[in-house]
Structures are given as C-alpha cells and as structure tokens.
Design a protein around this motif. Structure first.
Motif, PDB file in Angstrom:
ATOM      1  N   GLN A   5      -7.132  -5.840   3.956  1.00 46.19           N
ATOM      2  CA  GLN A   5      -6.763  -5.390   2.608  1.00 46.19           C
ATOM      3  C   GLN A   5      -5.637  -4.370   2.650  1.00 46.19           C
ATOM      4  N   SER A   6      -5.456  -3.670   3.767  1.00 45.95           N
ATOM      5  CA  SER A   6      -4.414  -2.656   3.861  1.00 45.95           C
ATOM      6  C   SER A   6      -3.047  -3.231   4.199  1.00 45.95           C
ATOM      7  N   TRP A   7      -2.985  -4.511   4.625  1.00 41.04           N
ATOM      8  CA  TRP A   7      -1.683  -5.034   5.031  1.00 41.04           C
ATOM      9  C   TRP A   7      -1.419  -6.511   4.705  1.00 41.04           C
ATOM     10  N   ALA A  50       1.063   0.342   7.972  1.00 40.70           N
ATOM     11  CA  ALA A  50      -0.323   0.768   8.169  1.00 40.70           C
ATOM     12  C   ALA A  50      -0.546   1.304   9.587  1.00 40.70           C
ATOM     13  N   ASN A  55      -9.984  -4.709   7.453  1.00 37.28           N
ATOM     14  CA  ASN A  55      -8.718  -3.970   7.419  1.00 37.28           C
ATOM     15  C   ASN A  55      -7.563  -4.764   6.814  1.00 37.28           C
TER      16      ASN A  55
END
Length: 175
Positions: A53-55, A172, A51
């Motif tokens: 990669q999203s933040w 996110a 996860n």
C-alpha cells in the motif's frame, strides 16, 4: 455501397487477425531503478504484501478495494488477494520463490476482468550503499492479448505502472 463497406471491414479484420498471429506467444516487461537503500530494506517492502500500500502503483486506483492476506507475513508462501473496481479487478499474488535479500518471485493470478497468470520477479543487486531493483513480469499472450498488442504493446501498458511503482518504492525505501 454497403458491399464495399462490408468488404473493407472484412479486409481490416483479416489484417488485424493476421498481424495478431505474428505476435509472440509470451511477453516480458522489465523496468529498473537505483535506490539509495540496502537490499534488505527494499525487500522488506516487497516481500510483505501489507507494505505494498505504501508503494504499489495500483493501490490508489480503488480506495475501497478489499484486501485479504494469508500464509506467513512475508516471504515464501505469503498470499495477497484483492477485489476492487474495474481499474483493479480481482486477483491473487503468492510469493513462490524467496531468496532474501536478492530475489522474490511472485505468481500473479488475475481473475477479473480476464483470467490470466503471470510471473513477477523482483531482483536486488546492492553495491556501495545503493541497490539496483529490477522488476520483471512475464506471461503468456493468449489470442485476445495478441489482438490488443496490434494496437498497444504489453510493455507500454504495464511499463508505465512499473515505472511509477519503482519511483514510489524508491521513495518509501529511502525514507
């Protein structure tokens, strides 16, 4: 003339080394943010490295970065290794302590451009539908880092990345 320049350079280098020797042997950088989401939702973004990669503020620095994951999908024992360009280097993270939904401790081992191991902690304090997220990194200050800190502190270097990452984590989690 050359003798005066040489003496000036020696004096400047001596001053830099003297200042570096006064620096502490370790550092701590901490940033915090309030997120309008429960701690469980935020911790899911932190404890599963897939996860990030999203933040994560570093994920966009090298679109071709190579990533590998090992161990459990999330929580204690989860491992994330990366190798990329000079902006991201090469390293490894492992969650070594995990107390959901309030705390995750990550051992962060940089291998390139400089080998160093730091500890990173994410602490969540939820109340009234929102959560305070505290991101802390601490580690040793080898002599090279002390010399660099004469010109720029670790807080300045890393703090901006933490601030960007926390804003992205907030975005996110609040989706």
């Amino acid at each position: 003339m050359l003798k005066k320049i040489a003496i000036a350079l020696v004096l400047i280098l001596t001053l830099i080394v003297a200042l570096a020797l006064t620096r502490p042997d370790s550092f701590t950088v901490e940033r915090r943010i309030i997120v309008n989401a429960p701690p469980e939702k935020i911790m899911a973004l932190v404890a599963d490295f897939r996860n990030w990669q999203s933040w994560s503020p570093w994920e966009q620095l090298d679109p071709a970065m190579q990533r590998t994951f090992a161990g459990p999908a999330s929580g204690k024992g989860a491992i994330y290794e990366w190798s990329g360009n000079s902006d991201v280097g090469r390293g490894r993270m492992e969650i070594i302590e995990f107390a959901p939904p309030s705390r995750a401790v990550i051992e962060l081992a940089f291998k390139e451009p400089m080998a160093v191991t730091n500890m990173t902690t994410f602490a969540m304090h939820g109340a009234n539908g929102s959560t305070e997220v505290v991101w802390t990194m601490s580690g040793p200050m080898p002599f090279v880092s002390k010399v660099m800190s004469v010109f720029m502190s670790m807080d300045t270097l890393i703090g901006r990345d933490f601030e960007r990452g926390l804003v992205r984590l907030k975005t996110a989690a609040e989706r």
